[in-house]
Design a protein around this motif. Structure first.
Motif, PDB file in Angstrom:
ATOM      1  N   MET A   1       0.879  -1.221  -0.052  1.00 49.05           N
ATOM      2  CA  MET A   1       0.047  -0.034   0.061  1.00 49.05           C
ATOM      3  C   MET A   1       1.076   1.458   0.116  1.00 49.05           C
ATOM      4  SD  MET A   1      -2.933   0.806   2.833  1.00 49.05           S
ATOM      5  CE  MET A   1      -3.959   2.266   2.485  1.00 49.05           C
ATOM      6  N   THR A   2       0.576   2.072  -0.476  1.00 48.13           N
ATOM      7  CA  THR A   2       1.417   3.438  -0.822  1.00 48.13           C
ATOM      8  C   THR A   2       0.952   4.480   0.057  1.00 48.13           C
ATOM      9  OG1 THR A   2       1.470   3.008  -3.249  1.00 48.13           O
ATOM     10  CG2 THR A   2       1.964   5.476  -2.318  1.00 48.13           C
ATOM     11  N   ASN A   3       1.671   5.124   0.925  1.00 47.19           N
ATOM     12  CA  ASN A   3       1.646   5.786   1.830  1.00 47.19           C
ATOM     13  C   ASN A   3       1.609   7.325   1.164  1.00 47.19           C
ATOM     14  OD1 ASN A   3       1.463   7.642   4.226  1.00 47.19           O
ATOM     15  ND2 ASN A   3       3.208   6.885   5.011  1.00 47.19           N
ATOM     16  N   LEU A   4       0.379   7.966   1.187  1.00 41.66           N
ATOM     17  CA  LEU A   4       0.336   9.104   0.609  1.00 41.66           C
ATOM     18  C   LEU A   4       0.324  10.420   1.462  1.00 41.66           C
ATOM     19  CD1 LEU A   4      -3.146   8.134  -1.535  1.00 41.66           C
ATOM     20  CD2 LEU A   4      -0.727   8.129  -2.438  1.00 41.66           C
ATOM     21  N   LYS A   5       1.308  11.201   1.258  1.00 44.44           N
ATOM     22  CA  LYS A   5       1.117  12.312   1.931  1.00 44.44           C
ATOM     23  C   LYS A   5       1.025  13.599   1.324  1.00 44.44           C
ATOM     24  CE  LYS A   5       4.738  10.553   4.957  1.00 44.44           C
ATOM     25  NZ  LYS A   5       6.138  10.215   5.488  1.00 44.44           N
ATOM     26  N   VAL A   6       0.149  14.530   1.966  1.00 45.22           N
ATOM     27  CA  VAL A   6      -0.246  15.936   1.158  1.00 45.22           C
ATOM     28  C   VAL A   6       0.474  16.825   1.912  1.00 45.22           C
ATOM     29  CG1 VAL A   6      -2.064  17.636   1.009  1.00 45.22           C
ATOM     30  CG2 VAL A   6      -2.575  15.066   1.105  1.00 45.22           C
ATOM     31  N   GLN A   7       1.430  17.514   0.858  1.00 51.04           N
ATOM     32  CA  GLN A   7       2.291  18.476   1.146  1.00 51.04           C
ATOM     33  C   GLN A   7       1.910  19.938   1.362  1.00 51.04           C
ATOM     34  OE1 GLN A   7       5.543  17.732   2.255  1.00 51.04           O
ATOM     35  NE2 GLN A   7       4.992  15.512   1.800  1.00 51.04           N
ATOM     36  N   VAL A   8       0.933  20.198   0.452  1.00 50.56           N
ATOM     37  CA  VAL A   8       0.219  21.550   0.418  1.00 50.56           C
ATOM     38  C   VAL A   8      -1.023  21.371   0.616  1.00 50.56           C
ATOM     39  CG1 VAL A   8      -0.381  23.559  -1.277  1.00 50.56           C
ATOM     40  CG2 VAL A   8       1.937  22.178  -1.404  1.00 50.56           C
ATOM     41  N   PRO A   9      -1.747  22.147   1.671  1.00 46.40           N
ATOM     42  CA  PRO A   9      -3.217  22.053   1.938  1.00 46.40           C
ATOM     43  C   PRO A   9      -3.971  22.214   0.744  1.00 46.40           C
ATOM     44  CG  PRO A   9      -1.983  23.623   3.483  1.00 46.40           C
ATOM     45  CD  PRO A   9      -0.980  22.958   2.442  1.00 46.40           C
ATOM     46  N   VAL A  10      -4.957  21.506   0.497  1.00 50.82           N
ATOM     47  CA  VAL A  10      -5.932  21.628  -0.485  1.00 50.82           C
ATOM     48  C   VAL A  10      -7.197  22.141   0.147  1.00 50.82           C
ATOM     49  CG1 VAL A  10      -7.078  20.284  -2.345  1.00 50.82           C
ATOM     50  CG2 VAL A  10      -4.814  19.792  -1.508  1.00 50.82           C
ATOM     51  N   PRO A  11      -7.623  23.213  -0.758  1.00 55.37           N
ATOM     52  CA  PRO A  11      -9.108  23.853  -0.539  1.00 55.37           C
ATOM     53  C   PRO A  11     -10.022  22.739  -0.269  1.00 55.37           C
ATOM     54  CG  PRO A  11      -8.520  24.729  -2.400  1.00 55.37           C
ATOM     55  CD  PRO A  11      -7.286  23.791  -1.980  1.00 55.37           C
ATOM     56  N   VAL A  12     -10.924  22.739   0.681  1.00 49.35           N
ATOM     57  CA  VAL A  12     -12.257  21.798   0.829  1.00 49.35           C
ATOM     58  C   VAL A  12     -13.199  22.360  -0.388  1.00 49.35           C
ATOM     59  CG1 VAL A  12     -13.991  21.016   2.085  1.00 49.35           C
ATOM     60  CG2 VAL A  12     -11.711  21.299   3.022  1.00 49.35           C
ATOM     61  N   SER A  20     -12.189  16.476  -7.131  1.00 55.12           N
ATOM     62  CA  SER A  20     -11.407  16.699  -5.655  1.00 55.12           C
ATOM     63  C   SER A  20     -11.262  15.340  -4.837  1.00 55.12           C
ATOM     64  CB  SER A  20     -12.576  17.257  -5.098  1.00 55.12           C
ATOM     65  OG  SER A  20     -13.844  16.684  -4.815  1.00 55.12           O
ATOM     66  N   LEU A  21     -11.536  14.074  -5.634  1.00 53.59           N
ATOM     67  CA  LEU A  21     -11.605  12.755  -4.721  1.00 53.59           C
ATOM     68  C   LEU A  21     -10.207  12.444  -4.515  1.00 53.59           C
ATOM     69  CD1 LEU A  21     -14.274  10.704  -6.549  1.00 53.59           C
ATOM     70  CD2 LEU A  21     -14.291  11.729  -4.308  1.00 53.59           C
ATOM     71  N   PRO A  22      -9.137  12.556  -5.301  1.00 55.56           N
ATOM     72  CA  PRO A  22      -7.908  12.171  -5.098  1.00 55.56           C
ATOM     73  C   PRO A  22      -7.409  13.134  -3.709  1.00 55.56           C
ATOM     74  CG  PRO A  22      -7.756  12.371  -7.278  1.00 55.56           C
ATOM     75  CD  PRO A  22      -9.224  12.962  -6.609  1.00 55.56           C
ATOM     76  N   GLY A  23      -7.624  14.273  -3.792  1.00 55.82           N
ATOM     77  CA  GLY A  23      -7.039  15.148  -2.291  1.00 55.82           C
ATOM     78  C   GLY A  23      -7.913  14.547  -1.264  1.00 55.82           C
ATOM     79  N   ASP A  24      -9.180  14.526  -1.335  1.00 54.81           N
ATOM     80  CA  ASP A  24      -9.924  13.935   0.018  1.00 54.81           C
ATOM     81  C   ASP A  24      -9.440  12.514   0.239  1.00 54.81           C
ATOM     82  OD1 ASP A  24     -11.678  16.052  -0.563  1.00 54.81           O
ATOM     83  OD2 ASP A  24     -13.349  14.947  -1.640  1.00 54.81           O
ATOM     84  N   MET A  28      -7.805  11.691   4.025  1.00 55.96           N
ATOM     85  CA  MET A  28      -8.508  10.605   5.051  1.00 55.96           C
ATOM     86  C   MET A  28      -7.580   9.582   5.305  1.00 55.96           C
ATOM     87  SD  MET A  28     -12.199  10.589   3.803  1.00 55.96           S
ATOM     88  CE  MET A  28     -11.959  10.534   2.069  1.00 55.96           C
ATOM     89  N   ALA A  29      -6.546   9.425   4.287  1.00 57.13           N
ATOM     90  CA  ALA A  29      -5.727   8.118   4.408  1.00 57.13           C
ATOM     91  C   ALA A  29      -5.109   7.988   5.906  1.00 57.13           C
ATOM     92  CB  ALA A  29      -4.836   8.056   3.521  1.00 57.13           C
ATOM     93  N   PRO A  30      -4.590   9.026   6.319  1.00 57.08           N
ATOM     94  CA  PRO A  30      -3.911   8.961   7.718  1.00 57.08           C
ATOM     95  C   PRO A  30      -4.810   8.651   8.870  1.00 57.08           C
ATOM     96  CG  PRO A  30      -3.071  11.163   6.608  1.00 57.08           C
ATOM     97  CD  PRO A  30      -4.256  10.480   5.840  1.00 57.08           C
ATOM     98  N   HIS A  31      -6.023   8.819   8.728  1.00 56.80           N
ATOM     99  CA  HIS A  31      -6.901   8.474   9.641  1.00 56.80           C
ATOM    100  C   HIS A  31      -7.384   6.911   9.610  1.00 56.80           C
ATOM    101  CE1 HIS A  31      -7.290  12.697  10.545  1.00 56.80           C
ATOM    102  NE2 HIS A  31      -7.536  13.004   9.306  1.00 56.80           N
ATOM    103  N   TRP A  32      -7.021   6.372   8.755  1.00 58.09           N
ATOM    104  CA  TRP A  32      -7.516   4.936   8.531  1.00 58.09           C
ATOM    105  C   TRP A  32      -6.436   3.865   9.029  1.00 58.09           C
ATOM    106  CZ3 TRP A  32      -9.156   5.776   2.868  1.00 58.09           C
ATOM    107  CH2 TRP A  32     -10.276   6.470   2.913  1.00 58.09           C
ATOM    108  N   ALA A  33      -6.947   3.100   9.928  1.00 56.08           N
ATOM    109  CA  ALA A  33      -5.805   2.133  10.378  1.00 56.08           C
ATOM    110  C   ALA A  33      -6.185   0.715   9.685  1.00 56.08           C
ATOM    111  CB  ALA A  33      -6.120   1.686  11.812  1.00 56.08           C
TER     112      ALA A  33
END
Length: 69
Positions: A1-12, A20-24, A28-33
């Protein structure tokens, strides 16, 4: 599984378009165990009871071609 990290805040995007789905998902990925491993255990056929299939559904499935034809 790829660990996705967002470097720049994306506006909601409250409108929720497909762009907008990839950014969403990345936000959310860091919140899922994710469990280490889920072992599916086979179920004895003796434990499966009370399952009924309507005749129309059985005919529909019978008329479908097998996967991979």
């Amino acid at each position: 599984m790829t660990n996705l990290k967002v470097q720049v805040p994306v506006p909601v995007d409250l409108e929720g378009d497909l762009a907008s789905l990839p950014g969403d998902g990345a936000r959310m990925a860091p919140h899922w165990a994710v469990p280490d491993r889920v072992a599916a255990r086979p179920v004895s056929p003796a434990l499966i009871h009370g399952v009924t299939v309507p005749p129309a559904s059985a005919r529909l499935l019978d008329a479908m071609s097998d996967y991979g034809d």
